[in-house]
Design a protein around this motif. Structure first.
Motif, PDB file in Angstrom:
ATOM      1  N   GLY A 117       0.791  -1.237   0.000  1.00  0.00           N
ATOM      2  CA  GLY A 117       0.000   0.000   0.000  1.00  0.00           C
ATOM      3  C   GLY A 117       0.815   1.274   0.000  1.00  0.00           C
ATOM      4  N   ASN A 118       2.061   1.202  -0.490  1.00  0.00           N
ATOM      5  CA  ASN A 118       2.917   2.398  -0.548  1.00  0.00           C
ATOM      6  C   ASN A 118       2.643   3.114  -1.869  1.00  0.00           C
ATOM      7  OD1 ASN A 118       4.901   4.334  -0.637  1.00  0.00           O
ATOM      8  ND2 ASN A 118       6.580   2.951  -0.079  1.00  0.00           N
ATOM      9  N   ARG A 119       1.648   4.005  -1.875  1.00  0.00           N
ATOM     10  CA  ARG A 119       1.215   4.636  -3.126  1.00  0.00           C
ATOM     11  C   ARG A 119       2.244   5.655  -3.632  1.00  0.00           C
ATOM     12  NH1 ARG A 119      -4.403   6.891  -3.555  1.00  0.00           N
ATOM     13  NH2 ARG A 119      -4.235   6.114  -5.694  1.00  0.00           N
ATOM     14  N   LYS A 120       2.905   6.363  -2.717  1.00  0.00           N
ATOM     15  CA  LYS A 120       3.924   7.313  -3.179  1.00  0.00           C
ATOM     16  C   LYS A 120       5.095   6.569  -3.819  1.00  0.00           C
ATOM     17  CE  LYS A 120       6.581  11.375  -1.885  1.00  0.00           C
ATOM     18  NZ  LYS A 120       6.912  12.345  -0.830  1.00  0.00           N
ATOM     19  N   LEU A 150       1.639   9.979 -13.418  1.00  0.00           N
ATOM     20  CA  LEU A 150       1.145  11.349 -13.248  1.00  0.00           C
ATOM     21  C   LEU A 150      -0.199  11.364 -12.531  1.00  0.00           C
ATOM     22  CD1 LEU A 150       1.212  14.406 -13.821  1.00  0.00           C
ATOM     23  CD2 LEU A 150       0.221  13.911 -16.065  1.00  0.00           C
ATOM     24  N   GLN A 151      -1.114  10.501 -12.964  1.00  0.00           N
ATOM     25  CA  GLN A 151      -2.441  10.463 -12.339  1.00  0.00           C
ATOM     26  C   GLN A 151      -2.339  10.122 -10.859  1.00  0.00           C
ATOM     27  OE1 GLN A 151      -5.056  11.593 -13.936  1.00  0.00           O
ATOM     28  NE2 GLN A 151      -3.704  11.861 -15.703  1.00  0.00           N
ATOM     29  N   LEU A 152      -1.453   9.184 -10.518  1.00  0.00           N
ATOM     30  CA  LEU A 152      -1.286   8.795  -9.121  1.00  0.00           C
ATOM     31  C   LEU A 152      -0.666   9.939  -8.311  1.00  0.00           C
ATOM     32  CD1 LEU A 152      -1.591   6.643  -6.992  1.00  0.00           C
ATOM     33  CD2 LEU A 152       0.556   5.606  -7.770  1.00  0.00           C
ATOM     34  N   SER A 153       0.319  10.626  -8.882  1.00  0.00           N
ATOM     35  CA  SER A 153       0.947  11.761  -8.186  1.00  0.00           C
ATOM     36  C   SER A 153      -0.051  12.878  -7.938  1.00  0.00           C
ATOM     37  CB  SER A 153       2.132  12.286  -9.008  1.00  0.00           C
ATOM     38  OG  SER A 153       3.143  11.316  -9.137  1.00  0.00           O
ATOM     39  N   VAL A 154      -0.899  13.129  -8.947  1.00  0.00           N
ATOM     40  CA  VAL A 154      -1.931  14.165  -8.792  1.00  0.00           C
ATOM     41  C   VAL A 154      -2.915  13.770  -7.700  1.00  0.00           C
ATOM     42  CG1 VAL A 154      -3.881  15.292  -9.939  1.00  0.00           C
ATOM     43  CG2 VAL A 154      -1.723  14.997 -11.164  1.00  0.00           C
ATOM     44  N   ALA A 155      -3.326  12.481  -7.689  1.00  0.00           N
ATOM     45  CA  ALA A 155      -4.269  12.001  -6.669  1.00  0.00           C
ATOM     46  C   ALA A 155      -3.672  12.138  -5.271  1.00  0.00           C
ATOM     47  CB  ALA A 155      -4.639  10.549  -6.942  1.00  0.00           C
ATOM     48  N   LEU A 156      -2.344  11.954  -5.161  1.00  0.00           N
ATOM     49  CA  LEU A 156      -1.661  12.077  -3.866  1.00  0.00           C
ATOM     50  C   LEU A 156      -1.312  13.522  -3.518  1.00  0.00           C
ATOM     51  CD1 LEU A 156       0.796   9.055  -4.258  1.00  0.00           C
ATOM     52  CD2 LEU A 156      -1.186   9.164  -2.739  1.00  0.00           C
ATOM     53  N   LYS A 157      -1.648  14.459  -4.439  1.00  0.00           N
ATOM     54  CA  LYS A 157      -1.318  15.879  -4.276  1.00  0.00           C
ATOM     55  C   LYS A 157       0.180  16.102  -4.117  1.00  0.00           C
ATOM     56  CE  LYS A 157      -5.856  16.992  -2.357  1.00  0.00           C
ATOM     57  NZ  LYS A 157      -6.616  17.572  -1.238  1.00  0.00           N
ATOM     58  N   ASP A 158       0.943  15.280  -4.852  1.00  0.00           N
ATOM     59  CA  ASP A 158       2.406  15.363  -4.838  1.00  0.00           C
ATOM     60  C   ASP A 158       2.834  16.218  -6.030  1.00  0.00           C
ATOM     61  OD1 ASP A 158       5.126  15.026  -4.776  1.00  0.00           O
ATOM     62  OD2 ASP A 158       5.107  12.867  -5.145  1.00  0.00           O
ATOM     63  N   SER A 159       2.944  17.525  -5.824  1.00  0.00           N
ATOM     64  CA  SER A 159       3.252  18.428  -6.938  1.00  0.00           C
ATOM     65  C   SER A 159       4.642  18.170  -7.519  1.00  0.00           C
ATOM     66  CB  SER A 159       3.127  19.887  -6.489  1.00  0.00           C
ATOM     67  OG  SER A 159       4.019  20.164  -5.427  1.00  0.00           O
ATOM     68  N   LYS A 160       5.612  17.827  -6.649  1.00  0.00           N
ATOM     69  CA  LYS A 160       6.966  17.541  -7.153  1.00  0.00           C
ATOM     70  C   LYS A 160       6.959  16.298  -8.029  1.00  0.00           C
ATOM     71  CE  LYS A 160       9.700  19.720  -3.485  1.00  0.00           C
ATOM     72  NZ  LYS A 160      10.712  19.495  -2.426  1.00  0.00           N
ATOM     73  N   GLY A 161       6.249  15.256  -7.558  1.00  0.00           N
ATOM     74  CA  GLY A 161       6.158  14.035  -8.352  1.00  0.00           C
ATOM     75  C   GLY A 161       5.454  14.274  -9.670  1.00  0.00           C
ATOM     76  N   ALA A 162       4.377  15.068  -9.633  1.00  0.00           N
ATOM     77  CA  ALA A 162       3.632  15.370 -10.855  1.00  0.00           C
ATOM     78  C   ALA A 162       4.509  16.140 -11.837  1.00  0.00           C
ATOM     79  CB  ALA A 162       2.372  16.163 -10.522  1.00  0.00           C
ATOM     80  N   THR A 163       5.274  17.101 -11.316  1.00  0.00           N
ATOM     81  CA  THR A 163       6.156  17.897 -12.181  1.00  0.00           C
ATOM     82  C   THR A 163       7.223  17.018 -12.825  1.00  0.00           C
ATOM     83  OG1 THR A 163       5.820  19.834 -10.775  1.00  0.00           O
ATOM     84  CG2 THR A 163       7.720  19.874 -12.242  1.00  0.00           C
ATOM     85  N   ARG A 164       7.774  16.094 -12.029  1.00  0.00           N
ATOM     86  CA  ARG A 164       8.793  15.173 -12.567  1.00  0.00           C
ATOM     87  C   ARG A 164       8.198  14.322 -13.703  1.00  0.00           C
ATOM     88  NH1 ARG A 164      10.028  13.095  -8.132  1.00  0.00           N
ATOM     89  NH2 ARG A 164       8.778  11.201  -8.207  1.00  0.00           N
TER      90      ARG A 164
END
Length: 638
Positions: A117-120, A150-164
């Motif tokens: 369950g480690n989504r990040k 990207l979709q998972l990063s956005v769902a997690l509100k991880d802006s750095k991950g989404a940008t990467r």
């Protein structure tokens, strides 16, 4: 406590590039963990040691240490650490060029991360897996995996991950030649990371082109030109220039399929410009060059050929070559059904319904539309006792579909607007507001349309873009008239007319050339709308003055289309005042001009007004004749 301190010291040393000191501390910490039998911490310590070796570029040693950590993690049955080991081995293998092993490790690591369950961690692993596909030359698979990351990063509100993810997606789309999607990635990067430095797609592609020109690589130059055309497709003339250059280069390289694709792209731009003859010429050239090859490949090549046939059919339809349109669209439909392209087949059925209606084959038209956009809305045949033309059914249901498409366009414009506002791009924001206002108007959300256009006008005035502000003002006045706000509509339209004539406070300068003619036509439109509003409020004198001005402007510009429109408006004014003789004179003059110009829509409108006038004068025969002619013309322009 000592182990914790050693680990923290190693982290500090590693951060500042003192890897020797970091490894010394980690080695001491590792020994303490082994002496104490703490397997979990021993694994983490080995992972840190491996990371230090990787940072120094000693990837083979890093993999060896990560494998030691994996053995410890499995002994401890720690799935989370086991996942980290596989992901780290995968990353090292990518840099070593061992792509098969890297992909295998990422796949195992991904399954382990999902199981705990480690989504990040899952999002990071997906990004690394997508990057591995990209580095291995598989851009298509990279796009799929990176979009998932990207979709998972956005769902997690991880802006750095989404940008990467967006940076990697941009590179993958550029490699695919999908410049429009790459440009969208740039916009989204600005949204998720406003302060990030990101090179525009055009700048990057221009650098690629310059490098290819220095190297004398004709194929690379052609590819860069194609990508630049895609990136500038909203600036049609610039895009066409890039496509033409690419076609010349591909001709030199002897790439027949590449030349065919250039023609397809040129045709698409011409079609968007409503240059149907130019678009058809390009599509037919593409079809001719691709004729002998489309059957030699995959279903994707068949779909490509089917799309060319569809586009050619649309052009034939617009040019009133109904038989040729039917031939091209029927072949496109057959091929799309062959490759099980349901949306494409429905698109063909919709167009064929219109073609058959123009050919007068109502039964085939209804059958095609029933298989297309109309679906289960009607039976293939009319029920007994019902009198309802196929054209009416088709236009009603197709308009509903167009409304739904416009609603989706509104959502896209709203998203783009937020991006422009975040970036502080006022010009982009103003252009987006104008498009949004038009979309609101098309979906009859007139209040929102007026507000949006007012915001566009204000923003363009702030930027001293007075011609752009005038365009927004004129559109806003027309929207207010449609909304029934006569007072404000008159106020806005009069302000617009005063401004464009140089009498306003700003003294806006009238553009010259083709833009000047378009501006004059806008001015004529505004006069006609103002006349309609004035008439509705009982101010016949003002209505007449507005139409006189419209007629004078059309004469001044030598614009016969605008002249016909002004004459029709004058005829309708006289008709409503029961001055039928003057009305007939004006409309007949407009009809003569419309026939001369080949403007069937205007011709049908003139005949409709004349039919109403003949009926009002008791000339039933003349009324029927005019209205039947208008109906026939209307069917041709379905």
């Amino acid at each position: 406590g000592v182990a914790v301190s050693l680990d923290a010291l190693a982290a500090c040393c590693s951060k500042f590039g003192d890897f020797a000191a970091a490894l010394e501390s980690l080695s001491e910490c590792l020994q303490l963990m082994r002496d104490g039998g703490d397997g979990a911490r021993e694994c983490k310590c080995l992972l840190s040691i491996g990371a230090c070796h990787a940072d120094q570029g000693d990837l083979l040693l890093a993999v060896e240490v990560f494998e030691q950590a994996l053995v410890v993690a499995r002994t401890c049955r720690d799935l989370a650490d086991e996942a980290t080991c596989f992901c780290n081995i995968g990353s090292a293998c990518v840099h070593l060029g061992q792509m098969d092993r890297a992909l295998e490790c990422f796949d195992i690591g991904l399954r382990l991360l999902r199981s705990v369950g480690n989504r990040k961690g899952e999002a990071e692993c997906l990004h690394n897996l997508g990057a591995a596909h990209f580095n291995d030359g598989r851009a298509e698979q990279a796009v799929v995996v990176l979009n998932e990351a990207l979709q998972l990063s956005v769902a997690l509100k991880d802006s750095k991950g989404a940008t990467r993810c967006l940076h990697s997606l941009k590179a993958a789309y550029v490699r695919q030649g999908n410049a429009s999607q790459a440009a969208q990635c740039v916009l989204l990067i600005s949204e998720y990371s406003p302060n990030a430095e990101v090179e525009s797609i055009t700048e990057q592609l221009e650098q690629d082109l310059a490098e290819a020109e220095r190297a004398g690589d004709i194929k690379a130059q052609a590819i860069s030109r194609l990508h630049l055309g895609d990136a500038t497709v909203n600036k049609e003339d610039v895009a066409l220039e890039h496509y033409a250059c690419a076609m010349d280069l591909l001709e030199m390289a002897g790439d027949a399929e590449g030349v065919s694709d250039c023609n397809r792209r040129i045709g698409s731009v011409r079609l968007a410009q409503s240059d149907y003859a130019g678009a058809l010429e390009a599509f037919e050239l593409a079809l001719t060059r691709f004729e002998e090859r489309w059957r030699d490949g995959t279903p994707a090549r068949v779909s490509y050929y089917a799309q060319l046939l569809f586009d050619a059919g649309v052009c034939h339809l617009a040019l009133e070559h109904a038989e040729l349109a039917a031939e091209a669209l029927e072949e496109s439909l057959r091929l799309r059904q062959e490759v099980e392209d349901a949306p494409g087949a429905e698109e063909c059925e919709n167009q064929l319904g219109v073609v058959y209606a123009r050919l007068g084959d109502t039964r085939k038209a209804m059958a095609a539309l029933a298989r297309g956009v109309m679906g289960d809305a009607v039976q293939e045949e009319d029920a007994p006792g019902k009198v309802l033309g196929v054209t009416s059914r088709a236009s009603t249901i197709i308009n509903v579909k167009r409304f739904q498409d416009t609603a989706r366009t509104i959502e896209q414009h709203q998203t783009s607007l937020k991006v422009y506002q975040t970036r502080g791009d006022k010009r982009g924001e103003a252009n987006c507001l104008l498009l949004l206002g038009q979309a609101y108007q098309e979906t009859q959300r007139l209040g929102q349309a007026a507000e949006t256009l007012a915001a566009c006008q204000a923003l363009r005035e702030e930027m001293n873009d007075f011609q752009g502000a005038a365009e927004a003002m004129k559109r806003r006045g027309c929207v207010l008239a449609d909304a029934g706000d006569a007072g404000l509509a008159v106020e806005v339209l009069e302000e617009y007319l005063a401004a464009v004539s140089g009498q306003g406070e700003e003294g806006w300068e009238q553009p010259q050339g083709a833009k000047g003619q378009a501006a004059r036509r806008d001015e004529v439109d505004a006069c006609c709308v103002l006349a309609r509003v004035a008439q509705q409020t009982g101010d016949v004198a003002s209505a007449s003055e507005s139409l006189k001005r419209a007629l004078a402007l059309s004469h001044e510009a030598g614009d016969r289309h605008a002249e016909a429109k002004s004459l029709i408006a004058f005829g309708e004014l006289y008709r409503d005042l029961w001055v039928t003789k003057r009305s007939v004179e004006h409309v007949e003059r407009a009809l003569s001009i419309s026939i001369e110009l080949g403007d069937k829509s205007s011709e049908a409108r003139c005949l409709t007004v004349l039919g109403q006038l003949h009926y009002a004068r008791g000339d039933t025969t003349g009324a029927v004749r005019c209205l039947e002619e208008a109906l026939a013309l209307g069917k041709q322009s379905v």
